[in-house]
Scaffold this motif. Structure first.
Motif, mmCIF file in Angstrom:
data_model
loop_
_atom_site.group_PDB
_atom_site.id
_atom_site.type_symbol
_atom_site.label_atom_id
_atom_site.label_comp_id
_atom_site.label_asym_id
_atom_site.label_seq_id
_atom_site.Cartn_x
_atom_site.Cartn_y
_atom_site.Cartn_z
ATOM 1 N N GLN A 267 4.568 -18.178 2.060
ATOM 2 C CA GLN A 267 4.096 -16.864 2.495
ATOM 3 C C GLN A 267 5.186 -15.976 3.063
ATOM 4 O O GLN A 267 4.956 -14.790 3.283
ATOM 5 C CB GLN A 267 2.968 -17.038 3.514
ATOM 6 N N ILE A 268 6.384 -16.524 3.290
ATOM 7 C CA ILE A 268 7.471 -15.662 3.766
ATOM 8 C C ILE A 268 7.849 -14.621 2.725
ATOM 9 O O ILE A 268 8.495 -13.622 3.055
ATOM 10 C CB ILE A 268 8.715 -16.488 4.137
ATOM 11 N N TYR A 269 7.451 -14.854 1.479
ATOM 12 C CA TYR A 269 7.832 -13.920 0.422
ATOM 13 C C TYR A 269 6.837 -12.764 0.255
ATOM 14 O O TYR A 269 7.053 -11.885 -0.573
ATOM 15 C CB TYR A 269 7.956 -14.666 -0.917
ATOM 16 N N THR A 270 5.756 -12.765 1.020
ATOM 17 C CA THR A 270 4.739 -11.734 0.807
ATOM 18 C C THR A 270 5.198 -10.357 1.256
ATOM 19 O O THR A 270 4.498 -9.376 1.014
ATOM 20 C CB THR A 270 3.438 -12.090 1.540
ATOM 21 N N HIS A 271 6.369 -10.277 1.903
ATOM 22 C CA HIS A 271 6.841 -8.954 2.327
ATOM 23 C C HIS A 271 7.073 -8.031 1.140
ATOM 24 O O HIS A 271 6.993 -6.818 1.272
ATOM 25 C CB HIS A 271 8.144 -9.101 3.122
ATOM 26 N N VAL A 272 7.351 -8.607 -0.021
ATOM 27 C CA VAL A 272 7.622 -7.770 -1.194
ATOM 28 C C VAL A 272 6.344 -7.213 -1.808
ATOM 29 O O VAL A 272 6.394 -6.343 -2.670
ATOM 30 C CB VAL A 272 8.384 -8.568 -2.274
ATOM 31 N N GLN A 273 5.207 -7.717 -1.354
ATOM 32 C CA GLN A 273 3.942 -7.307 -1.950
ATOM 33 C C GLN A 273 3.314 -6.101 -1.277
ATOM 34 O O GLN A 273 2.317 -5.577 -1.751
ATOM 35 C CB GLN A 273 2.932 -8.463 -1.901
ATOM 36 N N THR A 274 3.881 -5.648 -0.162
ATOM 37 C CA THR A 274 3.231 -4.602 0.625
ATOM 38 C C THR A 274 2.925 -3.371 -0.214
ATOM 39 O O THR A 274 1.782 -2.881 -0.250
ATOM 40 C CB THR A 274 4.126 -4.215 1.821
ATOM 41 N N GLU A 275 3.938 -2.834 -0.895
ATOM 42 C CA GLU A 275 3.722 -1.629 -1.681
ATOM 43 C C GLU A 275 2.804 -1.895 -2.865
ATOM 44 O O GLU A 275 1.945 -1.069 -3.205
ATOM 45 C CB GLU A 275 5.071 -1.085 -2.178
ATOM 46 N N ARG A 276 2.970 -3.061 -3.495
ATOM 47 C CA ARG A 276 2.120 -3.387 -4.640
ATOM 48 C C ARG A 276 0.654 -3.508 -4.216
ATOM 49 O O ARG A 276 -0.242 -3.025 -4.907
ATOM 50 C CB ARG A 276 2.596 -4.694 -5.281
ATOM 51 N N LEU A 277 0.392 -4.140 -3.069
ATOM 52 C CA LEU A 277 -0.977 -4.281 -2.586
ATOM 53 C C LEU A 277 -1.583 -2.926 -2.243
ATOM 54 O O LEU A 277 -2.768 -2.694 -2.457
ATOM 55 C CB LEU A 277 -1.006 -5.203 -1.366
ATOM 56 N N ARG A 278 -0.773 -2.037 -1.688
ATOM 57 C CA ARG A 278 -1.277 -0.707 -1.378
ATOM 58 C C ARG A 278 -1.735 0.023 -2.649
ATOM 59 O O ARG A 278 -2.784 0.671 -2.677
ATOM 60 C CB ARG A 278 -0.188 0.112 -0.676
ATOM 61 N N GLN A 279 -0.958 -0.140 -3.710
ATOM 62 C CA GLN A 279 -1.317 0.482 -4.977
ATOM 63 C C GLN A 279 -2.586 -0.128 -5.563
ATOM 64 O O GLN A 279 -3.440 0.573 -6.103
ATOM 65 C CB GLN A 279 -0.160 0.356 -5.967
ATOM 66 N N VAL A 280 -2.711 -1.486 -5.435
ATOM 67 C CA VAL A 280 -3.904 -2.156 -5.948
ATOM 68 C C VAL A 280 -5.149 -1.660 -5.235
ATOM 69 O O VAL A 280 -6.178 -1.386 -5.856
ATOM 70 C CB VAL A 280 -3.754 -3.692 -5.794
ATOM 71 N N VAL A 281 -5.062 -1.552 -3.896
ATOM 72 C CA VAL A 281 -6.214 -1.072 -3.124
ATOM 73 C C VAL A 281 -6.564 0.356 -3.527
ATOM 74 O O VAL A 281 -7.733 0.701 -3.716
ATOM 75 C CB VAL A 281 -5.913 -1.159 -1.613
ATOM 76 N N ALA A 282 -5.557 1.202 -3.671
ATOM 77 C CA ALA A 282 -5.806 2.598 -4.032
ATOM 78 C C ALA A 282 -6.452 2.720 -5.408
ATOM 79 O O ALA A 282 -7.277 3.598 -5.645
ATOM 80 C CB ALA A 282 -4.491 3.379 -3.992
ATOM 81 N N GLU A 283 -6.106 1.813 -6.326
ATOM 82 C CA GLU A 283 -6.613 1.913 -7.695
ATOM 83 C C GLU A 283 -7.950 1.215 -7.891
ATOM 84 O O GLU A 283 -8.761 1.642 -8.712
ATOM 85 C CB GLU A 283 -5.585 1.318 -8.665
ATOM 86 N N HIS A 284 -8.208 0.127 -7.121
ATOM 87 C CA HIS A 284 -9.358 -0.714 -7.441
ATOM 88 C C HIS A 284 -10.402 -0.862 -6.342
ATOM 89 O O HIS A 284 -11.498 -1.329 -6.615
ATOM 90 C CB HIS A 284 -8.867 -2.125 -7.844
ATOM 91 N N HIS A 285 -10.063 -0.529 -5.094
ATOM 92 C CA HIS A 285 -11.053 -0.699 -4.029
ATOM 93 C C HIS A 285 -12.171 0.331 -4.186
ATOM 94 O O HIS A 285 -11.906 1.508 -4.420
ATOM 95 C CB HIS A 285 -10.378 -0.547 -2.661
ATOM 96 N N PRO A 286 -13.443 -0.091 -4.084
ATOM 97 C CA PRO A 286 -14.555 0.850 -4.304
ATOM 98 C C PRO A 286 -14.558 2.016 -3.331
ATOM 99 O O PRO A 286 -14.894 3.140 -3.712
ATOM 100 C CB PRO A 286 -15.801 -0.027 -4.114
ATOM 101 N N LEU A 287 -14.176 1.780 -2.085
ATOM 102 C CA LEU A 287 -14.145 2.886 -1.126
ATOM 103 C C LEU A 287 -13.041 3.871 -1.469
ATOM 104 O O LEU A 287 -13.218 5.090 -1.341
ATOM 105 C CB LEU A 287 -13.945 2.340 0.284
#
Length: 306
Positions: A267-287
């Motif tokens: 899990q120390i590598y999850t720092h690289v996912q921050t921007e990618r996760l933000r994009q996923v939420v913006a594109e796919h989260h129902p709210l």
């Protein structure tokens, strides 16, 4: 016990020996030994480590060794109490793994190619560097795993390779086409050595040492225009993991590829996912989608009224 029951690697055994020796030296100044250490004596040792400027992570690792030693004494009936039970483990610093950019990795690989007119020794050194860096980056190997690879580790058309990691645990890692080709080129160049290792040392019956590989990596880094202080085999392993996650790899799959026993280590590598996760939420989260739809509808309604 560590060697016979846990199949600990030679480097692990050496580390445990160094930790025990450090503790024994400190206890001796208090008139104690490892066999009859007290909690106060162990606290004095921990204070010595902190005063020497050792990091909290190093102190925690050394304390883990002593805890296991005291527990071993207790289980073997060598003493009736455990003086390490009340010792507090220092909370380790949260440090992010150092890694290279994708362009820097490519520059390293290109720097492995020997210049035209190079001697046979420099030509082979380039083959070694290329094969090692390709395997480290393509498969996320530890340097100990890489240097211990036997010649038979990969076939000519193999897509996967069996690696023996920490604690003797085995795992399959993928092989890229370029890594396999680089390794095959080295095997052909070293055919006359008849070494059992993919990366033989000066004496072909032994594997290359870490120090020898560090010198090769240092030279390649200079040729690539990179600061050698930023380079190490583990930095390439970190780069492998970081780049995989950045391109959408699953954390659980990455744990298997890296050979981590605990996913918390991965899990120390999850720092690289921050921007990618933000994009996923913006594109796919129902709210998020609803908010965008509501905004669009409101803008449409305003336009209609206008």
């Amino acid at each position: 016990m560590l060697a016979a029951e846990r199949a600990a690697a030679p480097n692990t055994l050496a580390a445990y020996e160094a930790d025990l020796r450090s503790c024994a030296d400190s206890l001796a100044r208090c008139g104690e030994t490892l066999a009859d250490a007290t909690t106060q004596g162990l606290r004095h040792w921990l204070a010595d480590l902190a005063q020497d400027g050792q990091s909290r992570r190093t102190v925690a690792r050394r304390l883990s060794c002593i805890r296991q030693f005291c527990l071993f004494q207790l289980r073997e009936g060598l003493r009736a109490d455990n003086p390490a039970t009340s010792l507090d483990t220092p909370r380790p610093e949260r440090t992010l793994p150092r890694f290279l950019s994708e362009s820097e990795v490519l520059a390293l690989l290109e720097a492995c190619l020997p210049l035209s007119g190079a001697s046979s020794a420099k030509w082979r050194r380039g083959l070694v560097a290329r094969a090692a860096l390709e395997l480290l980056y393509a498969s996320g190997l530890r340097i100990s795993e890489l240097l211990a690879l036997p010649r038979q580790a990969l076939g000519r058309d193999a897509r996967m390779m069996m690696v023996r990691g920490k604690g003797g645990r085995q795992r399959l890692v993928p092989l890229s086409d370029s890594a396999r080709e680089a390794a095959q080129a080295l095997l052909q160049a070293d055919a006359m050595l008849q070494s059992p290792y993919l990366f033989p040392g000066r004496v072909p019956t032994r594997a290359m040492t870490r120090q020898a590989f560090d010198r090769i990596l240092h030279d390649v880094g200079l040729r690539a225009g990179l600061d050698p202080a930023r380079l190490s085999p583990h930095v390439l392993r970190h780069s492998f993991a970081t780049h995989l996650l950045a391109h959408g790899a699953d954390l659980r799959a990455l744990q298997v590829l890296l050979g981590h026993a605990d996913i918390a280590t991965t899990q120390i590598y999850t720092h690289v996912q921050t921007e990618r996760l933000r994009q996923v939420v913006a594109e796919h989260h129902p709210l998020a989608a609803g908010a965008e739809s509501a905004t669009d509808a409101a803008e449409g309604g305003t336009a209609a009224k206008g």
